[in-house]
Design a protein around this motif. Structure first.
Motif, PDB file in Angstrom:
ATOM      1  N   VAL A 105      38.551  84.414   2.142  1.00  0.00           N
ATOM      2  CA  VAL A 105      38.865  84.056   3.523  1.00  0.00           C
ATOM      3  C   VAL A 105      37.978  84.841   4.488  1.00  0.00           C
ATOM      4  O   VAL A 105      37.348  84.266   5.394  1.00  0.00           O
ATOM      5  N   GLU A 106      37.906  86.153   4.308  1.00  0.00           N
ATOM      6  CA  GLU A 106      37.079  86.955   5.218  1.00  0.00           C
ATOM      7  C   GLU A 106      35.597  86.627   5.032  1.00  0.00           C
ATOM      8  O   GLU A 106      34.831  86.600   6.014  1.00  0.00           O
ATOM      9  N   LEU A 107      35.175  86.373   3.805  1.00  0.00           N
ATOM     10  CA  LEU A 107      33.775  85.997   3.571  1.00  0.00           C
ATOM     11  C   LEU A 107      33.465  84.652   4.215  1.00  0.00           C
ATOM     12  O   LEU A 107      32.395  84.465   4.803  1.00  0.00           O
ATOM     13  N   LYS A 108      34.401  83.720   4.115  1.00  0.00           N
ATOM     14  CA  LYS A 108      34.192  82.392   4.705  1.00  0.00           C
ATOM     15  C   LYS A 108      34.076  82.494   6.223  1.00  0.00           C
ATOM     16  O   LYS A 108      33.209  81.833   6.835  1.00  0.00           O
ATOM     17  N   GLN A 109      34.919  83.306   6.831  1.00  0.00           N
ATOM     18  CA  GLN A 109      34.850  83.478   8.284  1.00  0.00           C
ATOM     19  C   GLN A 109      33.486  84.011   8.699  1.00  0.00           C
ATOM     20  O   GLN A 109      32.903  83.566   9.698  1.00  0.00           O
ATOM     21  N   ALA A 148      23.474  90.751  -5.823  1.00  0.00           N
ATOM     22  CA  ALA A 148      23.903  91.185  -4.494  1.00  0.00           C
ATOM     23  C   ALA A 148      25.222  90.534  -4.098  1.00  0.00           C
ATOM     24  O   ALA A 148      26.105  91.164  -3.507  1.00  0.00           O
ATOM     25  N   THR A 149      25.370  89.268  -4.440  1.00  0.00           N
ATOM     26  CA  THR A 149      26.608  88.543  -4.136  1.00  0.00           C
ATOM     27  C   THR A 149      27.786  89.119  -4.917  1.00  0.00           C
ATOM     28  O   THR A 149      28.883  89.284  -4.383  1.00  0.00           O
ATOM     29  N   ALA A 150      27.543  89.422  -6.186  1.00  0.00           N
ATOM     30  CA  ALA A 150      28.614  89.967  -7.030  1.00  0.00           C
ATOM     31  C   ALA A 150      29.179  91.263  -6.463  1.00  0.00           C
ATOM     32  O   ALA A 150      30.372  91.555  -6.630  1.00  0.00           O
ATOM     33  N   LYS A 151      28.361  92.026  -5.768  1.00  0.00           N
ATOM     34  CA  LYS A 151      28.827  93.282  -5.183  1.00  0.00           C
ATOM     35  C   LYS A 151      29.677  93.063  -3.931  1.00  0.00           C
ATOM     36  O   LYS A 151      30.371  93.962  -3.478  1.00  0.00           O
ATOM     37  N   GLU A 152      29.620  91.846  -3.380  1.00  0.00           N
ATOM     38  CA  GLU A 152      30.376  91.555  -2.161  1.00  0.00           C
ATOM     39  C   GLU A 152      31.730  90.915  -2.429  1.00  0.00           C
ATOM     40  O   GLU A 152      32.613  90.937  -1.564  1.00  0.00           O
TER      41      GLU A 152
END
Length: 610
Positions: A105-109, A148-152
């Protein structure tokens, strides 16, 4: 829970991906899709429903290429629809995903603020756009962008990604969900289960937590999240793809029910010494001294495996004389259990990837317990992370409702109880020999019960239209009542409840009437007379009674409306023999009602998400 396949090689990818997906459809069948790369172009095809719908779409309008990914979905975020089906696309990549992104949710925002437009309701699309961000803004290659994405992201994931910018390259990564890599001289394969690639290779490598793997037709490179190259051990799969075929049976579930004499034998064979009356468990991981020091035993599992654990409690407490606590994995992991250093922690999981069970095992190890796992899948995460493992050796189980895996788990618990009883000095050599004398007869007794399937079909024909069932058992067969009810509700969608027979009058008796069949498990044990009393209470409410009893029993046959006998065995061995007819009863009722017994609605085989 979803199925993932990937292929890079010198052949048309579509038939290979579809074949792999057909082997994984048991993991999810709400929708399916493939993405095929030809040069710098990637084409996606998705369909709602079972895999056959995707196959028809590809027959009507073919797509071609020698690199691709595929997916069969069990819905988590967003309803089953073509819009929510995988693969999902961003501008520079296409991916498939198994798992749950907890912070989506926070990533999508954040991504919406950056101008990304979302086409689905899934959490997966967030991952695609994050990878795109790193490839475009940071100018990273695909593998670096995945790292990099996996770390987020937080949560669990297994992903396979391709990009139009890097033709012929597939990148896969895992955390919390299984992924396996297969290789031949000309091609590389990715799958969430080895069955996806068994038609092509038996040489596989399981990804570890946090692995990112770069896959091309000629090579596979394993790295950690920081890009450092790591080495992973290869495993040779000992069973072949034919083990997953129906072999003339109308359903996988029926085939797997009838395989149980062999799978029980395979679980115990070669694992005991009759001369010493001991179990020989070479992979158990603990020394006799460590077993002798065990202060308390925990068993943690989910679903059908939890029922096996409940049987294990009765078994271990009687044979080992040590207190045993049984927990459901999803409950255990969210409390603060009082685990001590010398505790033995037993986990049970068919797949070895069950998310809640795996999390419980990790917490137990962190608290100092010794973890021994009973699993079916060699090389699974739970097997690798445990101190010791007891494999059930029952081969692939395709039917979503577990049958042969359950009885193999019980057989494994019998062997573990014998081992513990002997090393702790509770059982003598003579006790061990007597136990083995009984145990080795089980496969033949199971085969005898299966040979009377027609009797179960006749019972099913009498009661398959009833809307509710109640299953009653006592002692070590109380968990079998739970399992019988679970099997019936899983595949027939009939409301069914399992209860300890003594608890019936504390509430469930209010529901009993002429339209609720009551299934009673009544071995000839020390609780037999009490079970008869419970049955009389049921009959007084005019309910039809289906009694499963030991051979030679006379009294219940006069009271019950339908009777099925099992061989009269030692009470501790009766659970397996009661399980077989209950599996058949559920199967035949579901078939008579016209249900899909192999792929019941809303369920998936391996629950790799919370």
């Amino acid at each position: 829970m979803c199925g993932i396949v990937g292929y890079v090689g010198n052949q048309d990818a579509v038939p290979i991906l579809l074949n792999g997906l057909s082997k994984l459809e048991y993991r999810g069948y709400d929708s399916a899709g493939v993405a095929i790369q030809r040069g710098e172009k990637i084409e996606i095809r998705r369909s709602v429903g079972k895999l056959i719908n995707l196959q028809k779409s590809l027959e009507q309008k073919a797509i071609g290429g020698m690199c691709g990914i595929g997916h069969t979905r069990w819905a988590t975020h967003g309803k089953p629809s073509e819009q929510n089906a995988h693969p999902h696309r961003s501008e520079s990549c296409v991916l498939v995903h198994n798992g749950i992104i907890e912070n989506y949710v926070e990533l999508k925002q954040r991504l919406v603020k950056d101008g990304y437009k979302f086409q689905s309701e899934t959490d997966t699309e967030v991952v695609a756009h994050l990878i795109d961000t790193h490839m475009k803004k940071s100018k990273l290659h695909l593998a670096d962008a995945v790292r990099a994405t996996a770390k987020e992201i937080r949560g669990s994931y297994a992903i396979a990604v391709i990009s139009e910018r890097e033709p012929g390259m597939l990148v896969a990564a895992r955390s919390g969900c299984p992924l396996v890599i297969g290789r031949t001289a000309e091609a590389s394969f990715v799958g969430s289960d080895v069955m996806a690639m068994l038609s092509h290779t038996r040489d596989v490598t399981f990804l570890e937590e946090g692995d990112v793997v770069e896959v091309t037709a000629g090579a596979v490179t394993f790295t950690d999240l920081d890009g450092r190259t790591v080495t992973r051990k290869k495993t040779k799969v000992t069973w072949d793809a034919s083990a997953a075929e129906k072999s003339g049976y109308p359903h996988f579930m029926l085939k797997e029910i009838h395989e149980q004499p062999q799978t029980i034998l395979d679980t115990i064979r070669g694992r005991y010494s009759y001369e010493s009356g001991e179990a020989d468990l070479p992979d158990i991981g603990l020394t006799p001294k460590q077993f002798a020091e065990v202060g308390r035993i925990w068993i943690v599992a989910c679903g059908t495996s939890w029922h096996a654990g409940l049987v294990g409690k009765y078994l271990l407490e009687e044979m080992v004389r040590t207190p045993v606590q049984v927990d459901i994995g999803s409950e255990f992991r969210y409390r603060d259990p009082l685990i001590e250093k010398n505790d033995l922690f037993i986990t049970i999981s068919q797949s070895g990837e069950t998310a809640d069970t795996l999390a419980a095992a990790r917490e137990a190890k962190q608290k100092g317990a010794r973890v021994v796992s009973i699993v079916n899948v060699v090389g699974s995460t739970l097997a690798r992370e445990s101190d010791g493992v007891l494999y059930t050796h029952c081969g692939p189980e395709i039917g979503v409702a577990s049958t042969k895996a359950f009885t193999s788990q019980l057989a494994a618990l019998y062997m573990l109880a014998l081992h513990l009883g002997r090393v702790r000095g509770v059982l003598t050599v003579a006790d061990g020999k007597s136990w083995l004398d009984r145990l080795v007869t089980l496969p033949a007794l199971v085969k005898h019960v299966l040979g009377r399937e027609a009797e179960i079909l006749a019972i099913a024909k009498r009661y398959y239209k009833k809307p509710d069932f109640l299953f009653l058992g006592r002692g070590i067969n109380y968990p079998i009542a739970l399992e019988g009810a679970l099997k019936l509700k899983e595949i027939s969608y009939i409301h069914a409840e399992g209860y300890a027979a003594g608890e019936m009058k504390h509430g469930p008796i209010a529901l009993i009437d002429k339209d609720m069949p009551v299934v009673v498990l009544a071995p000839r044990d020390r609780l037999y007379e009490k079970t008869v009393s419970n049955l009389m209470e049921v009959k007084a409410r005019r309910a039809p009674v289906i009694a499963f009893v030991a051979e030679g029993e006379r009294e219940l046959g006069k009271i019950a409306d339908a009777v099925f006998t099992i061989p009269d065995v030692h009470p501790l061995l009766s659970p397996i023999l009661f399980t077989i007819p209950l599996q058949l009863l559920a199967y035949h009722i579901a078939v008579l009602r016209g249900e899909d017994v192999d792929q019941p609605r809303n369920l998936a085989k391996s629950v790799t998400v919370e």
